[in-house]
Design an enzyme around this catalytic site. Structure first.
Site, PDB file in Angstrom:
ATOM      1  N   PHE A 305       0.837  -1.198   0.000  1.00  0.00           N
ATOM      2  CA  PHE A 305       0.000   0.000   0.000  1.00  0.00           C
ATOM      3  C   PHE A 305       0.873   1.250   0.000  1.00  0.00           C
ATOM      4  CE2 PHE A 305      -2.856  -3.109   1.926  1.00  0.00           C
ATOM      5  CZ  PHE A 305      -4.087  -2.780   1.381  1.00  0.00           C
ATOM      6  N   ASP A 306       0.450   2.224  -0.771  1.00  0.00           N
ATOM      7  CA  ASP A 306       0.910   3.596  -0.550  1.00  0.00           C
ATOM      8  C   ASP A 306       0.128   4.108   0.661  1.00  0.00           C
ATOM      9  OD1 ASP A 306       1.913   6.276  -1.060  1.00  0.00           O
ATOM     10  OD2 ASP A 306      -0.090   6.708  -1.842  1.00  0.00           O
ATOM     11  N   LYS A 307       0.579   5.200   1.270  1.00  0.00           N
ATOM     12  CA  LYS A 307      -0.140   5.702   2.445  1.00  0.00           C
ATOM     13  C   LYS A 307      -1.124   6.806   2.080  1.00  0.00           C
ATOM     14  CE  LYS A 307       1.557   8.628   5.493  1.00  0.00           C
ATOM     15  NZ  LYS A 307       0.489   9.661   5.596  1.00  0.00           N
TER      16      LYS A 307
END
Length: 633
Positions: A305-307
């Site tokens: 995941f990107d944040k």
């Protein structure tokens, strides 16, 4: 048109067969044979044409097997067998076409929702124009019950808009001045005026239809294998049939063997599942760009995941502004002017805060450079600027004093993102930005792990303190912070080398390289950038993560469905062939069982159209696209 011709052939053939039965009961042998031969001619002619066309293309089709068998049956005087076989084949093809059409119903529903015209203000007059006449920059008016015809920004009014066609979310969204709207959505209540930013084929809605059409034409590896198999299978069966005849000298047995060996259910086993699975995804706000992607997605066992904008809402706020020599509003004004060209969430947040304070940010920056994963540089009001993270400061040889570092660290430990603002090589202030974690994020990660994902990672360009705080709250296995786009790609490739099938989900330009490098790239379509959506294999049109578990489980269900269909189709053919050789299965009855197997395969695939794990009792975040359901999907 083809479906209409096919239905007429089936209807006439059925009437003739019933007439043959009536003639048999009345003992009219001449009329029986005549009606059976006419039935064979009407139902058999399209089959023979297809067989001939395949031979011209140097391909061996199922129609070739049936044609040989029918000619053989006519040669030995088995008119009942020839008529019944051709009718059943046409009837099966008709039912197959009708059922496949149903699996495409989600795409048809989307296309039915496409707006045809809109009210536009031009030269002070309100006129109604067809969609293809609307231009970028037009002032479009939309009222209650009307469809939005363009992608654009609201400049006046408020409305509750059903965006199910874009996001799969049936709960109307409250839209007001400054918000963006999408073509193909429906105003439940209210009135808005919109400036058209994207029109025609450039709208998000048009791209969704295009992507789904392309995806449904794309073939999975299983489907490609089945098609290659069919090309070898037909000549192999012809050779086996010759061997059967040489061994038994039984022409009827040989012809039965030939027809029963037709792999009709096998040929459609993969495509019907893929079409149904992709249609389900489109209905639920998930665009899966093809069958091969579906198969790859089902094998994923690690998710990255990107944040910002992915695990967090992507609607951050400026919570603190710390200045060292410059006035607070002036610092914010200059920073916002610089960030007007940025697509990044944090840049947009700075611009939004300046607008909320009614600061003048109309002057545009010059000589700008957006540095992925770091920030932005350029000139504004004759001042050189650098706005971004520590790496940007270091790259531009801007000194970060102990006092400034301490101020940044205090806010970062609170979970804020610290944005350094420097003018003329000197840091003038720090903008602290906070973004809320998506309420569904923790449940999504638990759901993924429960369904076969072994490792969950977070790769972010944000600071270490904020990243670790988010990862602890969400139960993420591994977190890597302060990463540039190339760092994300390198880490992703290392995870792949460790033997994992990796899915990467993000929403920004800086995520695009990692999305492209992953085994499966996913983009958040609701608020994501165009480049991330175009790079991704799977697009979650809703700005909610709860579509991710649905997409993952749908991929697994689709692949499982394909395998079920393939095994059933092969098993049925093998059992029938054994029955033929043992003289327990005959031509007409075998053909009937064969066509029934085709229908069973299709019926099994149709279950995917209604598959919706969002409604799973174990999953809390429910979202059902009611508008599409009302349309009959």
């Amino acid at each position: 048109m083809k479906d209409q011709i096919k239905s007429k052939i089936v209807f006439v053939s059925a009437v003739l067969l019933l007439a043959s039965l009536a003639f048999f009961l009345m003992d009219l042998s001449t009329l029986i044979n005549s009606s059976l031969l006419i039935t064979t001619a009407i139902a058999g002619f399209p089959i023979m044409v297809k067989a001939f066309q395949s031979l011209r293309m140097k391909a061996f089709s199922i129609e070739l097997l049936v044609t040989i068998a029918v000619i053989g049956a006519l040669f030995i005087g088995e008119y009942v067998e020839s008529a019944v076989v051709t009718f059943l084949f046409q009837f099966g093809a008709y039912l197959e076409a009708r059922t496949l059409a149903k699996t495409r119903s989600s795409l048809k529903s989307l296309m039915d929702m496409a707006p045809l015209e809109a009210k536009v203000i031009r030269n002070g007059e309100t006129i109604i124009l067809p969609i293809d006449k609307i231009m970028q920059g037009d002032h479009v008016l939309i009222q209650s019950g009307e469809k939005v015809a363009v992608d654009g920004k609201i400049v006046s009014g408020t409305a509750f808009i059903n965006e199910a066609t874009i996001t799969g979310e049936s709960v109307p969204a409250n839209k007001k001045n400054g918000d963006h709207v999408f073509s193909g959505t429906l105003i439940d209540n209210g009135y808005i005026e919109v400036i058209a930013e994207k029109v025609g084929d450039d709208t998000t809605f048009a791209k969704i239809i295009e992507l789904v059409e392309e995806a449904q034409e794309s073939k999975a590896k299983t489907q490609k294998f089945v098609e290659r198999f069919a090309n070898f299978y037909t000549p192999a069966i012809i050779i086996l049939s010759i061997i059967v005849y040489l061994m038994t000298r039984d022409i009827e047995l040989t012809l039965t063997f030939l027809v029963i060996a037709c792999p009709g259910a096998l040929v459609i086993s993969a495509p019907v599942s893929i079409v149904a699975g992709i249609g389900n995804g489109a209905k639920n706000g998930v665009l899966i760009k093809g069958g091969e992607i579906m198969e790859k997605f089902a094998r994923v066992n690690a998710v990255i995941f990107d944040k910002t904008g992915t695990l967090t809402k992507g609607m951050p706020e400026v919570v603190a502004i710390q200045t060292f020599t410059m006035n607070e509003d002036k610092l914010l004004q200059l920073a916002a002017q610089a960030e007007t060209i940025s697509e990044h969430h944090l840049g947009q947040t700075i611009v939004r805060e300046a607008n909320n304070r009614k600061l003048d940010i109309h002057e545009k920056p010059t000589h700008t450079e957006v540095i992925k994963g770091q920030g932005i540089t350029g000139m504004i009001e004759n001042l050189s600027f650098a706005i971004g993270n520590r790496k940007l400061m270091i790259e531009n040889e801007i000194y970060i004093s102990k006092e400034i570092e301490r101020a940044a660290m205090i806010n970062e430990k609170k979970g804020y993102t610290a944005i350094f603002v420097a003018f003329n090589k000197k840091i003038e202030g720090i903008l602290s930005i906070a973004d809320q974690i998506r309420p569904e994020a923790a449940e999504v990660i638990r759901n993924l792990k429960a369904n076969g994902v072994k490792k969950v990672y977070m790769l972010t360009g944000d600071n270490r303190h904020t990243a670790e705080l988010v990862s602890r709250q969400l139960g993420i296995d591994h977190v890597y912070a302060e990463m540039l786009p190339e760092d994300k790609v390198a880490k992703l490739q290392k995870i792949q080398k460790d033997g994992y099938q990796v899915a990467m989900i993000g929403d920004g330009i800086n995520d695009a390289p990692a999305i492209a490098a992953a085994d499966i790239g996913l983009a958040m379509g609701g608020a994501g950038t165009d480049i991330a959506m175009e790079t991704a294999d799977v697009v979650l049109m809703s700005d909610k993560l709860d579509r991710l578990p649905h997409a993952f489980k749908l991929a697994k269900a689709t692949v499982r469905n394909m395998k079920q269909n393939t095994f059933f189709a092969v098993g049925t053919v093998l059992l029938l062939l054994v029955g033929v050789l043992l003289k327990k299965v005959f031509l007409a009855s075998g053909m009937l069982i064969h066509e029934l197997s085709v229908l069973i395969v299709i019926t099994n695939a149709i279950r995917l159209v209604r598959y919706n794990n969002v409604r799973d009792r174990n999953y809390k975040h429910k979202s059902i696209p009611a508008l599409l359901t009302e349309k009959g999907v």
